[in-house]
Design a protein around this motif. Structure first.
Motif, PDB file in Angstrom:
ATOM      1  N   ALA A   1       0.817  -1.204   0.000  1.00  0.00           N
ATOM      2  CA  ALA A   1       0.000   0.000   0.000  1.00  0.00           C
ATOM      3  C   ALA A   1       0.859   1.265   0.000  1.00  0.00           C
ATOM      4  CB  ALA A   1      -0.927   0.006   1.215  1.00  0.00           C
ATOM      5  N   ALA A   2       1.989   1.241   0.728  1.00  0.00           N
ATOM      6  CA  ALA A   2       2.803   2.447   0.892  1.00  0.00           C
ATOM      7  C   ALA A   2       3.708   2.710  -0.300  1.00  0.00           C
ATOM      8  CB  ALA A   2       3.643   2.335   2.162  1.00  0.00           C
ATOM      9  N   TYR A   3       4.256   1.644  -0.894  1.00  0.00           N
ATOM     10  CA  TYR A   3       5.185   1.808  -2.001  1.00  0.00           C
ATOM     11  C   TYR A   3       4.399   1.859  -3.307  1.00  0.00           C
ATOM     12  CZ  TYR A   3       9.159   0.586   1.044  1.00  0.00           C
ATOM     13  OH  TYR A   3      10.116   0.554   2.025  1.00  0.00           O
ATOM     14  N   GLY A   4       4.377   3.031  -3.908  1.00  0.00           N
ATOM     15  CA  GLY A   4       3.636   3.198  -5.152  1.00  0.00           C
ATOM     16  C   GLY A   4       3.764   4.623  -5.641  1.00  0.00           C
ATOM     17  N   LEU A   5       2.763   5.082  -6.366  1.00  0.00           N
ATOM     18  CA  LEU A   5       2.794   6.371  -7.041  1.00  0.00           C
ATOM     19  C   LEU A   5       1.740   7.305  -6.465  1.00  0.00           C
ATOM     20  CD1 LEU A   5       3.137   4.927 -10.649  1.00  0.00           C
ATOM     21  CD2 LEU A   5       4.968   5.885  -9.227  1.00  0.00           C
ATOM     22  N   SER A   6       2.018   8.610  -6.560  1.00  0.00           N
ATOM     23  CA  SER A   6       1.098   9.586  -5.967  1.00  0.00           C
ATOM     24  C   SER A   6       1.065  10.866  -6.790  1.00  0.00           C
ATOM     25  CB  SER A   6       1.514   9.901  -4.525  1.00  0.00           C
ATOM     26  OG  SER A   6       2.770  10.562  -4.481  1.00  0.00           O
ATOM     27  N   ASP A   7       0.053  11.645  -6.550  1.00  0.00           N
ATOM     28  CA  ASP A   7      -0.111  12.948  -7.190  1.00  0.00           C
ATOM     29  C   ASP A   7      -0.039  14.007  -6.096  1.00  0.00           C
ATOM     30  OD1 ASP A   7      -1.050  15.327  -8.355  1.00  0.00           O
ATOM     31  OD2 ASP A   7      -2.319  14.232  -9.761  1.00  0.00           O
TER      32      ASP A   7
ATOM     33  N   GLY B   1      -2.209   1.411  -8.648  1.00  0.00           N
ATOM     34  CA  GLY B   1      -2.204   0.575  -9.829  1.00  0.00           C
ATOM     35  C   GLY B   1      -2.740  -0.807  -9.480  1.00  0.00           C
ATOM     36  N   ASP B   2      -2.832  -1.653 -10.481  1.00  0.00           N
ATOM     37  CA  ASP B   2      -3.420  -2.973 -10.288  1.00  0.00           C
ATOM     38  C   ASP B   2      -2.333  -4.048 -10.391  1.00  0.00           C
ATOM     39  OD1 ASP B   2      -5.337  -4.857  -9.852  1.00  0.00           O
ATOM     40  OD2 ASP B   2      -6.203  -4.774 -11.859  1.00  0.00           O
ATOM     41  N   SER B   3      -2.543  -5.138  -9.675  1.00  0.00           N
ATOM     42  CA  SER B   3      -1.621  -6.269  -9.742  1.00  0.00           C
ATOM     43  C   SER B   3      -2.378  -7.551  -9.463  1.00  0.00           C
ATOM     44  CB  SER B   3      -0.486  -6.114  -8.719  1.00  0.00           C
ATOM     45  OG  SER B   3      -0.918  -6.469  -7.415  1.00  0.00           O
ATOM     46  N   ARG B   4      -1.728  -8.683  -9.682  1.00  0.00           N
ATOM     47  CA  ARG B   4      -2.356  -9.966  -9.401  1.00  0.00           C
ATOM     48  C   ARG B   4      -2.715 -10.111  -7.927  1.00  0.00           C
ATOM     49  NH1 ARG B   4       1.870 -13.446 -13.011  1.00  0.00           N
ATOM     50  NH2 ARG B   4       3.047 -11.545 -12.695  1.00  0.00           N
TER      51      ARG B   4
ATOM     52  N   SER C   1       9.673  -1.523 -10.122  1.00  0.00           N
ATOM     53  CA  SER C   1       8.399  -2.121 -10.559  1.00  0.00           C
ATOM     54  C   SER C   1       7.643  -1.167 -11.483  1.00  0.00           C
ATOM     55  CB  SER C   1       7.551  -2.490  -9.342  1.00  0.00           C
ATOM     56  OG  SER C   1       8.202  -3.452  -8.555  1.00  0.00           O
ATOM     57  N   LEU C   2       8.281  -0.842 -12.603  1.00  0.00           N
ATOM     58  CA  LEU C   2       7.683   0.076 -13.569  1.00  0.00           C
ATOM     59  C   LEU C   2       6.549  -0.558 -14.355  1.00  0.00           C
ATOM     60  CD1 LEU C   2      11.026   1.624 -14.902  1.00  0.00           C
ATOM     61  CD2 LEU C   2       9.396   2.708 -13.335  1.00  0.00           C
ATOM     62  N   TRP C   3       6.344  -1.851 -14.152  1.00  0.00           N
ATOM     63  CA  TRP C   3       5.259  -2.559 -14.828  1.00  0.00           C
ATOM     64  C   TRP C   3       3.886  -2.136 -14.330  1.00  0.00           C
ATOM     65  CZ3 TRP C   3       2.343  -4.685 -11.080  1.00  0.00           C
ATOM     66  CH2 TRP C   3       2.956  -4.998  -9.869  1.00  0.00           C
ATOM     67  N   LEU C   4       3.802  -1.431 -13.190  1.00  0.00           N
ATOM     68  CA  LEU C   4       2.515  -1.167 -12.542  1.00  0.00           C
ATOM     69  C   LEU C   4       1.553  -0.450 -13.494  1.00  0.00           C
ATOM     70  CD1 LEU C   4       1.022  -1.434  -9.782  1.00  0.00           C
ATOM     71  CD2 LEU C   4       1.682   0.948  -9.381  1.00  0.00           C
ATOM     72  N   PRO C   5       0.412  -1.102 -13.837  1.00  0.00           N
ATOM     73  CA  PRO C   5      -0.533  -0.502 -14.768  1.00  0.00           C
ATOM     74  C   PRO C   5      -1.809  -0.026 -14.071  1.00  0.00           C
ATOM     75  CG  PRO C   5      -0.890  -2.851 -14.751  1.00  0.00           C
ATOM     76  CD  PRO C   5       0.127  -2.555 -13.654  1.00  0.00           C
ATOM     77  N   ALA C   6      -2.554   0.790 -14.786  1.00  0.00           N
ATOM     78  CA  ALA C   6      -3.895   1.145 -14.339  1.00  0.00           C
ATOM     79  C   ALA C   6      -4.897   0.065 -14.718  1.00  0.00           C
ATOM     80  CB  ALA C   6      -4.307   2.485 -14.943  1.00  0.00           C
ATOM     81  N   ASP C   7      -4.581  -0.692 -15.790  1.00  0.00           N
ATOM     82  CA  ASP C   7      -5.504  -1.704 -16.308  1.00  0.00           C
ATOM     83  C   ASP C   7      -4.703  -2.942 -16.701  1.00  0.00           C
ATOM     84  OD1 ASP C   7      -7.329  -3.262 -17.681  1.00  0.00           O
ATOM     85  OD2 ASP C   7      -7.640  -1.829 -19.315  1.00  0.00           O
ATOM     86  N   ARG C   8      -4.963  -4.057 -16.055  1.00  0.00           N
ATOM     87  CA  ARG C   8      -4.251  -5.284 -16.408  1.00  0.00           C
ATOM     88  C   ARG C   8      -5.210  -6.347 -16.955  1.00  0.00           C
ATOM     89  NH1 ARG C   8      -4.693  -9.098 -12.377  1.00  0.00           N
ATOM     90  NH2 ARG C   8      -2.952 -10.250 -13.321  1.00  0.00           N
ATOM     91  N   SER C   9      -6.235  -5.881 -17.649  1.00  0.00           N
ATOM     92  CA  SER C   9      -7.218  -6.816 -18.197  1.00  0.00           C
ATOM     93  C   SER C   9      -6.627  -7.699 -19.292  1.00  0.00           C
ATOM     94  CB  SER C   9      -8.429  -6.045 -18.746  1.00  0.00           C
ATOM     95  OG  SER C   9      -8.025  -5.121 -19.746  1.00  0.00           O
ATOM     96  N   SER C  10      -5.517  -7.270 -19.880  1.00  0.00           N
ATOM     97  CA  SER C  10      -4.814  -8.070 -20.871  1.00  0.00           C
ATOM     98  C   SER C  10      -3.357  -7.615 -20.860  1.00  0.00           C
ATOM     99  CB  SER C  10      -5.410  -7.870 -22.267  1.00  0.00           C
ATOM    100  OG  SER C  10      -5.123  -6.570 -22.738  1.00  0.00           O
ATOM    101  N   PRO C  11      -2.436  -8.427 -21.395  1.00  0.00           N
ATOM    102  CA  PRO C  11      -1.044  -7.978 -21.474  1.00  0.00           C
ATOM    103  C   PRO C  11      -0.895  -6.684 -22.262  1.00  0.00           C
ATOM    104  CG  PRO C  11      -1.176 -10.343 -21.848  1.00  0.00           C
ATOM    105  CD  PRO C  11      -2.595  -9.838 -21.817  1.00  0.00           C
TER     106      PRO C  11
END
Length: 329
Positions: free
Chosen positions: A107-113, A122-125, A193-203
């Motif tokens: 929860a703490a390690y991520g991106l902010s505005d 972002g979303d993850s498995r 972890s630059l892979w972090l997406p807003a949408d991971r519905s598909s690769p």
């Protein structure tokens, strides 16, 4: 350019000598804790590593390295490596602040505005990432950094501060450089972890909506911040765009050089290079690399503490080289 076996053996000797010094100078470690109500009822713990011969009345303050995931400091040989490099004269004496991970790391390690005062999850498995990212970023910028500057003889201002992290902690370090350039002038990110997406519905959706890449595509980077991005060539096997390059390596190269950096033009997002930042890839002598962005690929490197320890000497040599003069901000 990779370190030779001979160089690695020589540095190993320095590490052993530094380890002996660490036993003698145990008083150089100060364990502290500061309130962080939004993140933990018990606050957040951190350890301050003062250099040998630390002088609180020194005419010029010490540069400070802040480190996420500070509980890993022994596993990545943080103290021993810094001491060895100082003892060899390759870097100047530094203060190191190792920040223990908050109770809910994801929860703490991520991106902010910062402007909106909000996290940008972002979303993850495993579920959302970064739901408390703004609170953690604010704690570092508004609580921890002022405390360190008040308590120790530091170099004041962003040019005297570097923040380092690995994995999700590396993503958080990127966030601090992007959103808090008034606090940090250098950012180091190992296997971020630059892979972090807003949408991971598909690769494909995950690739298109990588949040950090979208930020770099949309806006100019903050002036004056310098970036070190390290990644192993064997971090993982995932290859969402089928280009034969693993995603971790792709993510770093595309952030630095743009979406078609590896010859794939399907997602031509702008990278740091398209904002006219100078880029150095695998510099032979990290301490002399004066580019805005350094990408340093570790041959056969994987997503492990052992390999982050292998990345550390080059990062420290770049950030704190003896006699180095940074360009004015």
């Amino acid at each position: 350019m990779w370190w030779s076996n001979a160089a690695a053996r020589a540095f190993g000797v320095l590490l052993m000598a530094a380890a002996l010094c660490a036993r003698v100078h145990a008083s150089g470690l100060h364990h502290e804790r500061l309130p962080a109500a939004a993140l933990s009822a018990d606050g957040i713990a951190f350890t301050v590593h003062l250099p040998d011969g630390y002088d609180p009345a020194r005419a010029v303050g010490y540069p400070v390295l802040y480190v996420n995931d500070g509980q890993d400091r022994d596993a990545v040989r943080l103290d021993a490596t810094a001491r060895a490099l100082v003892a060899s004269g390759r870097i100047v004496p530094i203060i190191v602040v190792s920040i223990a991970m908050p109770p809910d790391r994801m929860a703490a390690y991520g991106l902010s505005d910062r402007a909106r005062g909000a996290s940008v999850p972002g979303d993850s498995r495993a579920g959302p990432v970064g739901t408390q990212a703004h609170a953690y970023a604010e704690w570092i910028a508004q609580v921890l950094v002022p405390h360190i500057d008040r308590t120790y003889r530091t170099q004041d201002g962003p040019s005297g501060r570097t923040l380092l992290g690995w994995s999700l902690g590396g993503l958080q370090a990127f966030n601090m450089g992007w959103r808090y350039p008034d606090r940090f002038g250098r950012i180091g990110a190992f296997s971020p972890s630059l892979w972090l997406p807003a949408d991971r519905s598909s690769p494909q959706a995950a690739g298109r909506t990588r949040i950090a890449h979208r930020w770099v595509d949309a806006d100019a980077p903050p002036a004056g911040v310098r970036w070190w991005l390290s990644v192993g060539t064997h971090e993982e096997t995932d290859d969402r765009d089928g280009d034969g390059i693993n995603d971790a390596l792709d993510d770093v190269m595309e952030l630095a050089l743009g979406g078609d950096a590896e010859g794939v033009a399907a997602m031509p997002l702008r990278g740091l290079a398209q904002h006219r930042l100078s880029i150095a890839v695998d510099p032979a002598v990290p301490s002399s690399a004066d580019a805005d962005v350094v990408v340093w690929r570790l041959q056969d490197g994987r997503h492990t503490q052992e390999d982050w320890a292998r990345m550390l000497p080059a990062l420290l040599s770049w950030a704190f080289a003896t006699g180095r003069q940074d360009p004015p901000r």
